[in-house]
Design a protein around this motif. Structure first.
Motif, PDB file in Angstrom:
ATOM      1  N   THR A  61     -21.070  44.948  -1.894  1.00  0.00           N
ATOM      2  CA  THR A  61     -20.193  45.478  -0.845  1.00  0.00           C
ATOM      3  C   THR A  61     -18.790  44.918  -0.949  1.00  0.00           C
ATOM      4  O   THR A  61     -17.813  45.614  -0.724  1.00  0.00           O
ATOM      5  CB  THR A  61     -20.759  45.128   0.544  1.00  0.00           C
ATOM      6  N   HIS A  62     -18.694  43.620  -1.249  1.00  0.00           N
ATOM      7  CA  HIS A  62     -17.374  42.985  -1.348  1.00  0.00           C
ATOM      8  C   HIS A  62     -17.504  41.654  -2.070  1.00  0.00           C
ATOM      9  O   HIS A  62     -18.623  41.158  -2.284  1.00  0.00           O
ATOM     10  CB  HIS A  62     -16.730  42.825   0.022  1.00  0.00           C
ATOM     11  N   LEU A  63     -16.360  41.100  -2.449  1.00  0.00           N
ATOM     12  CA  LEU A  63     -16.394  39.906  -3.293  1.00  0.00           C
ATOM     13  C   LEU A  63     -16.270  38.628  -2.459  1.00  0.00           C
ATOM     14  O   LEU A  63     -15.390  37.804  -2.679  1.00  0.00           O
ATOM     15  CB  LEU A  63     -15.301  39.986  -4.360  1.00  0.00           C
ATOM     16  N   GLY A  65     -18.544  35.225  -1.539  1.00  0.00           N
ATOM     17  CA  GLY A  65     -19.620  34.525  -2.240  1.00  0.00           C
ATOM     18  C   GLY A  65     -21.010  34.791  -1.706  1.00  0.00           C
ATOM     19  O   GLY A  65     -21.973  34.887  -2.479  1.00  0.00           O
ATOM     20  N   ASP A  66     -21.143  34.924  -0.385  1.00  0.00           N
ATOM     21  CA  ASP A  66     -22.488  35.100   0.188  1.00  0.00           C
ATOM     22  C   ASP A  66     -23.099  36.457  -0.170  1.00  0.00           C
ATOM     23  O   ASP A  66     -24.262  36.705   0.136  1.00  0.00           O
ATOM     24  CB  ASP A  66     -22.488  34.877   1.715  1.00  0.00           C
ATOM     25  N   HIS A  67     -22.318  37.306  -0.850  1.00  0.00           N
ATOM     26  CA  HIS A  67     -22.833  38.615  -1.280  1.00  0.00           C
ATOM     27  C   HIS A  67     -22.873  38.731  -2.811  1.00  0.00           C
ATOM     28  O   HIS A  67     -23.306  39.755  -3.331  1.00  0.00           O
ATOM     29  CB  HIS A  67     -21.971  39.746  -0.694  1.00  0.00           C
ATOM     30  N   VAL A  68     -22.378  37.696  -3.503  1.00  0.00           N
ATOM     31  CA  VAL A  68     -22.127  37.825  -4.950  1.00  0.00           C
ATOM     32  C   VAL A  68     -22.732  36.701  -5.794  1.00  0.00           C
ATOM     33  O   VAL A  68     -23.156  36.944  -6.926  1.00  0.00           O
ATOM     34  CB  VAL A  68     -20.592  37.849  -5.205  1.00  0.00           C
ATOM     35  N   SER A 211     -22.188  46.262   5.823  1.00  0.00           N
ATOM     36  CA  SER A 211     -21.948  44.822   5.951  1.00  0.00           C
ATOM     37  C   SER A 211     -20.981  44.429   4.838  1.00  0.00           C
ATOM     38  O   SER A 211     -21.126  44.957   3.731  1.00  0.00           O
ATOM     39  CB  SER A 211     -23.253  44.060   5.791  1.00  0.00           C
ATOM     40  N   ASP A 212     -20.011  43.576   5.054  1.00  0.00           N
ATOM     41  CA  ASP A 212     -19.599  43.012   6.323  1.00  0.00           C
ATOM     42  C   ASP A 212     -18.555  43.936   6.924  1.00  0.00           C
ATOM     43  O   ASP A 212     -17.719  44.473   6.199  1.00  0.00           O
ATOM     44  CB  ASP A 212     -18.971  41.638   6.108  1.00  0.00           C
ATOM     45  N   THR A 213     -18.547  44.006   8.259  1.00  0.00           N
ATOM     46  CA  THR A 213     -17.571  44.890   8.882  1.00  0.00           C
ATOM     47  C   THR A 213     -17.400  44.618  10.371  1.00  0.00           C
ATOM     48  O   THR A 213     -18.355  44.212  11.038  1.00  0.00           O
ATOM     49  CB  THR A 213     -17.982  46.369   8.679  1.00  0.00           C
ATOM     50  N   GLY A 269     -28.456  41.819  10.929  1.00  0.00           N
ATOM     51  CA  GLY A 269     -28.571  40.567  10.194  1.00  0.00           C
ATOM     52  C   GLY A 269     -27.204  39.972   9.958  1.00  0.00           C
ATOM     53  O   GLY A 269     -26.250  40.311  10.653  1.00  0.00           O
ATOM     54  N   HIS A 270     -27.119  39.062   8.942  1.00  0.00           N
ATOM     55  CA  HIS A 270     -25.873  38.353   8.656  1.00  0.00           C
ATOM     56  C   HIS A 270     -25.475  37.506   9.871  1.00  0.00           C
ATOM     57  O   HIS A 270     -24.300  37.305  10.162  1.00  0.00           O
ATOM     58  CB  HIS A 270     -24.760  39.360   8.289  1.00  0.00           C
ATOM     59  N   PHE A 271     -26.510  36.993  10.587  1.00  0.00           N
ATOM     60  CA  PHE A 271     -26.248  36.207  11.797  1.00  0.00           C
ATOM     61  C   PHE A 271     -25.556  34.898  11.445  1.00  0.00           C
ATOM     62  O   PHE A 271     -25.914  34.239  10.466  1.00  0.00           O
ATOM     63  CB  PHE A 271     -27.558  35.882  12.511  1.00  0.00           C
TER      64      PHE A 271
HETATM   65 ZN   LIG Z   1     -20.871  37.956   4.411  1.00  0.00          ZN
END
Ligand SMILES: [Zn+2]
Ligand SMILES: [Zn+2]
Length: 323
Positions: A61-63, A65-68, A211-213, A269-271
């Motif tokens: 979704t985006h760069l 760290g928590d997604h990559v 996510s994230d948004t 999620g992503h709490f």
């Molecule tokens: Zn995130």
């Protein structure tokens, strides 16, 4: 005819011992897609029974760290496992340079090709399709360029009403033509409309990952009618100022997005790790959208095919696996 998603990671940026950062595995007709790839995703895949070798494409979704961060390890491991099939990665701008740099230092001789496609995070575009599935980008509102993804099953070929084959004395060629949507002219000149001869076997299914948004009415509109919506809910609504400042949503806003989209069910999620109990966030979401649950590691949500629109999408979506 599988259409199901397994939650591999559901937390936001700060790692905890209870949760893993963002990653979902989607199985559509036994083709596997990874959405986001937070740290530890490859071990989560194994823990929940998805072979990393079966992953066809990764959608980032985006760069952040928590997604990559999990992607680098996964790329290396696939090399060790001797993968030959290309791995497709879809991600926002700069992903290509980032991944080439990783390859240069750690995986200069991979046995498979890494195919990187940078997506335009400002546009709603079809970026991937195969025989049964389309994937669309959904522009999101975050601190860096971010795209959500809409996974939409293609309309299945129409089925022929078997009892009408002998009734009309249809030939093989006529049956094939009817399956392709054509009307049929019988030998006596009678025209039989396609709608009489055939039926749609099931309603195409869809899964949306936003996510994230921050709250985006536009994004909700773009995923209208989705069977299952995953929407980030980093904060409680009491902390909505913080949500606005950081480009995130509250549980209430995620629920409003599900309502605006007319989604069948909602996963949040992503709490933020500041909340010790997911239940308070879920309870808040349910005040607006009752069919809401927390995305929890190891849970598998299945979307069953519906014969027609008379069965509500919420009833077609169910939790089928919890470790
Ligand atoms: Zn995130
Ligand atoms: Zn982020």
């Amino acid at each position: 005819m599988t259409f199901r998603v397994t939650i591999l990671g559901s937390s936001s940026a700060l790692p905890t011992v209870r949760k893993h950062p963002s990653a979902h595995a989607l199985n559509v007709h036994e083709q596997f897609f990874l959405i986001d790839c937070g740290e530890g995703t490859q071990t989560q895949l194994r823990r929940y029974g998805v072979s990393p070798l079966r992953v066809n494409c990764v959608f980032l979704t985006h760069l952040h760290g928590d997604h990559v961060f999990g992607l680098f390890g996964l790329i290396s491991t696939l090399g060790l496992l001797g993968r030959r099939t290309p791995l497709q990665v879809f991600a926002p701008h700069s992903a290509e340079a980032m991944l080439r740099s990783h390859l240069q230092y750690f995986d200069a001789e991979l046995p498979y090709e890494l195919q990187v496609t940078e997506v335009d995070t400002c546009k709603h575009r079809l970026i991937y399709e195969n025989k049964t599935l389309e994937v669309w980008t959904v522009p999101l509102r975050h601190r860096v360029p971010t795209a959500g993804y809409l996974f939409r099953e293609k309309t299945p070929p129409r089925n022929i009403r078997k009892e009408l084959i002998p009734a009309y004395g249809l030939s093989l060629a006529q049956i094939q033509a009817a399956k392709q949507g054509r009307d049929i002219t019988l030998s006596d000149g009678t025209l039989v409309p396609n709608a009489v001869l055939t039926y749609r076997p099931y309603v195409p299914r869809s899964y949306a990952y936003l996510s994230d948004t921050a709250y985006s009415a536009k994004a909700a509109g773009l995923v209208a009618g989705t069977d299952l919506l995953y929407h980030e809910a980093t904060f409680m609504d009491a902390d909505r100022r913080l949500a606005r400042q950081t480009g995130h949503s509250t549980a209430l806003q995620a629920a409003r997005a599900a309502l605006a989209a007319g989604a069948g069910r909602l996963l949040i999620g992503h709490f933020s790790s500041r909340y010790k109990d997911d239940a308070v966030l879920v309870d808040e979401a349910r005040t607006v959208f009752p069919a809401a649950d927390a995305a929890t590691e190891g849970d598998t949500w299945d979307i069953r095919p519906r014969a027609d629109d008379t069965m509500p999408a919420s009833e077609a979506v169910s939790l089928i696996g919890r470790p």
